[in-house]
Design an enzyme around this catalytic site. Structure first.
Site, mmCIF file in Angstrom:
data_model
loop_
_atom_site.group_PDB
_atom_site.id
_atom_site.type_symbol
_atom_site.label_atom_id
_atom_site.label_comp_id
_atom_site.label_asym_id
_atom_site.label_seq_id
_atom_site.Cartn_x
_atom_site.Cartn_y
_atom_site.Cartn_z
ATOM 1 N N VAL A 16 24.244 89.051 86.976
ATOM 2 C CA VAL A 16 23.797 90.287 87.622
ATOM 3 C C VAL A 16 24.816 90.707 88.687
ATOM 4 C CG1 VAL A 16 21.962 91.364 88.986
ATOM 5 C CG2 VAL A 16 21.367 89.841 87.102
ATOM 6 N N CYS A 150 12.795 92.743 85.567
ATOM 7 C CA CYS A 150 13.362 93.702 84.612
ATOM 8 C C CYS A 150 12.307 94.317 83.681
ATOM 9 C CB CYS A 150 14.476 93.042 83.809
ATOM 10 S SG CYS A 150 14.137 91.350 83.335
ATOM 11 N N HIS A 242 15.483 95.268 76.844
ATOM 12 C CA HIS A 242 14.142 94.716 76.644
ATOM 13 C C HIS A 242 13.267 95.799 75.995
ATOM 14 C CE1 HIS A 242 15.459 91.421 78.968
ATOM 15 N NE2 HIS A 242 14.680 91.501 80.035
HETATM 16 P P1 NAP Z 1 23.389 83.567 87.562
HETATM 17 O O1 NAP Z 1 24.343 84.109 86.548
HETATM 18 O O2 NAP Z 1 22.989 82.135 87.451
HETATM 19 O O3 NAP Z 1 24.066 83.799 89.039
HETATM 20 C C1 NAP Z 1 23.542 83.231 90.206
HETATM 21 C C2 NAP Z 1 24.376 83.618 91.424
HETATM 22 O O4 NAP Z 1 23.806 82.954 92.578
HETATM 23 C C3 NAP Z 1 25.853 83.150 91.356
HETATM 24 O O5 NAP Z 1 26.695 84.114 91.957
HETATM 25 C C4 NAP Z 1 25.857 81.884 92.214
HETATM 26 O O6 NAP Z 1 27.107 81.575 92.797
HETATM 27 C C5 NAP Z 1 24.859 82.283 93.278
HETATM 28 N N1 NAP Z 1 24.369 81.099 93.983
HETATM 29 C C6 NAP Z 1 23.823 79.975 93.457
HETATM 30 N N2 NAP Z 1 23.546 79.078 94.448
HETATM 31 C C7 NAP Z 1 23.942 79.668 95.612
HETATM 32 C C8 NAP Z 1 23.933 79.255 96.979
HETATM 33 N N3 NAP Z 1 23.467 78.054 97.351
HETATM 34 N N4 NAP Z 1 24.392 80.129 97.900
HETATM 35 C C9 NAP Z 1 24.859 81.344 97.545
HETATM 36 N N5 NAP Z 1 24.915 81.796 96.260
HETATM 37 C C10 NAP Z 1 24.454 80.953 95.320
HETATM 38 O O7 NAP Z 1 22.041 84.406 87.614
HETATM 39 P P2 NAP Z 1 21.743 85.946 87.160
HETATM 40 O O8 NAP Z 1 21.271 86.013 85.768
HETATM 41 O O9 NAP Z 1 22.939 86.767 87.562
HETATM 42 O O10 NAP Z 1 20.479 86.307 88.071
HETATM 43 C C11 NAP Z 1 20.628 86.521 89.470
HETATM 44 C C12 NAP Z 1 19.283 86.899 90.076
HETATM 45 O O11 NAP Z 1 18.826 88.110 89.488
HETATM 46 C C13 NAP Z 1 18.190 85.861 89.835
HETATM 47 O O12 NAP Z 1 17.381 85.810 90.974
HETATM 48 C C14 NAP Z 1 17.457 86.437 88.619
HETATM 49 O O13 NAP Z 1 16.127 85.990 88.562
HETATM 50 C C15 NAP Z 1 17.532 87.921 88.887
HETATM 51 N N6 NAP Z 1 17.437 88.806 87.705
HETATM 52 C C16 NAP Z 1 18.199 88.643 86.610
HETATM 53 C C17 NAP Z 1 18.096 89.571 85.558
HETATM 54 C C18 NAP Z 1 18.927 89.471 84.318
HETATM 55 O O14 NAP Z 1 18.743 90.342 83.440
HETATM 56 N N7 NAP Z 1 19.820 88.480 84.193
HETATM 57 C C19 NAP Z 1 17.248 90.638 85.655
HETATM 58 C C20 NAP Z 1 16.479 90.791 86.804
HETATM 59 C C21 NAP Z 1 16.585 89.870 87.809
HETATM 60 P P3 NAP Z 1 28.101 80.465 92.154
HETATM 61 O O15 NAP Z 1 28.773 81.118 90.986
HETATM 62 O O16 NAP Z 1 29.053 80.167 93.266
HETATM 63 O O17 NAP Z 1 27.260 79.293 91.762
#
Ligand code: NAP
Length: 356
Positions: A16, A150, A242
């Protein structure tokens, strides 16, 4: 707006987070000036910290930004978008709000808090009134604002115009894309040629968040809409988009044409204020009998429009139809950017360049 507002992204290295960076490229109001992530990525140039996974090139200049540790107290722009993993987002976002930042979050942690707006600007822009309550209650000068799950965004958008007919109950089954599970997400051997009838925690969000979004803001609080929802959420082998099969019961008995008219004429502040990320029409009705489809319709208007189709009578609840939206754009980063645009347009953010 002559001078753009510096913004940062917390969780900039994730799926994201990358979508945020793509949404912010060439934004007329915002300039990406800061990227934050975990200690694992900190102190590296952004281009070395991420495997860039979007089908568009990394925007110019972003690769040279040095990733900072997303830690409250660090020097960062006033406006921060958050795409952090939910396991850490709660505390870190609060810390930044306490330090005076406006955090526009995509994570689930604060969505249902009584003093936090859960915004879909076409539906409930007046919920930003909660920010004043939040600042008073929590004693901070910053703010926390969230966008929904979402699947909830597309559902709430399709339900909002139906409130006028006395929205009573909803049964929804989602067919959710793989990109919604982040990267690498679901293992290919589980996903390919398959349907997985379980997404952890998802049904509870889809059943509760729309009630807050569709609720009325009065006397400093949001009164939830009385609609009752039943959700079944599934993961399917689709990359983006979706799809939702939705059946509704209404107190009144509008014709199908009246329901269709309510959907396509639905509009709100993003359209009236001409916010940069606002789609021309939030809901588009597709007349073809085999639409909407994720491959054909998810990218409409840059992924910001909800496509609806196949409106027909339901012998049990009254009306049924399909809705579809882009999960990482309108369902995540695009939704948050639209929220921030609303905050600027409504004067919630102090923007020296604008004299507010
Ligand atoms: P993701 O690819 O796993 O990315 C997670 C992010 O969080 C990475 O930038 C990671 O950094 C960072 N992070 C992890 N631990 C951290 C820490 N201790 N301190 C600071 N940053 C940290 O997840 P995603 O799919 O992008 O989803 C991100 C958020 O959006 C989640 O809360 C998810 O539920 C929500 N979301 C996702 C979607 C979707 O369609 N994917 C839709 C709606 C909502 P590093 O790379 O350094 O580990």
């Amino acid at each position: 707006m002559g001078q753009r507002i510096d913004v940062g992204v917390l969780g900039a290295t994730g799926m994201v987070g990358q979508q945020f960076i793509a949404q912010l490229a060439n934004h007329p109001w915002f300039r990406l000036a800061w990227v934050g992530a975990s200690q694992r990525s900190a102190a590296r140039a952004y281009r070395d910290a991420v495997p860039w996974r979007l089908p568009v090139p990394m925007p110019d200049g972003v690769g040279d930004l040095v990733v900072e540790e997303a830690r409250p107290g660090i020097a960062a722009p006033q406006l921060l978008f958050s795409a952090m993993d939910a396991s850490v987002a709660g505390e870190i976002e609060e810390g930044f709000a306490r330090a005076g930042h406006v955090v526009v979050s995509n994570a689930r942690n604060h969505r249902m808090a009584d003093d936090v707006p859960l915004l879909v600007p076409e539906i409930n822009s007046e919920h930003i009134g909660l920010i004043e309550i939040q600042r008073e209650a929590r004693g901070w000068s910053g703010a926390l604002v969230t966008n929904p799950n979402c699947s909830t965004v597309f559902l709430a958008m399709a339900l909002a115009p139906l409130r006028a007919f006395g929205l009573k109950s909803v049964v929804v089954t989602t067919l959710q894309a793989l990109s919604g599970a982040g990267y690498p997400g679901v293992a290919s051997l589980d996903a390919v040629g398959n349907v997985i009838p379980f997404i952890s925690g998802e049904e509870a969000k889809v059943e509760s968040e729309p009630r807050k979004i569709l609720g009325k803001f009065a006397d400093g609080r949001v009164e939830s809409h009385p609609v009752v929802l039943s959700a079944s959420t599934t993961r399917v082998a689709v990359v983006n988009g979706h799809t939702e099969s939705i059946a509704v019961s209404l107190q009144e008995a509008p014709t199908l044409d009246e329901v269709r008219e309510a959907l396509v004429t639905f509009t709100g502040p993003p359209q009236h204020l001409r916010l940069p990320s606002a789609p021309p029409q939030p809901i588009v009705y597709l007349q073809e009998e085999n639409r909407p489809q994720p491959r054909l319709d998810a990218e409409r208007d840059g992924g910001m429009t909800v496509s609806v189709g196949r409106l027909r009578k339901c012998p049990i609840l009254g009306y049924k139809f399909f809705a579809l939206g882009h999960n990482t754009v309108r369902g995540a980063a695009g939704a948050a950017v639209l929220n921030a645009e609303l905050l600027v347009a409504e004067g919630v953010l102090s923007v020296p360049a604008l004299g507010v």
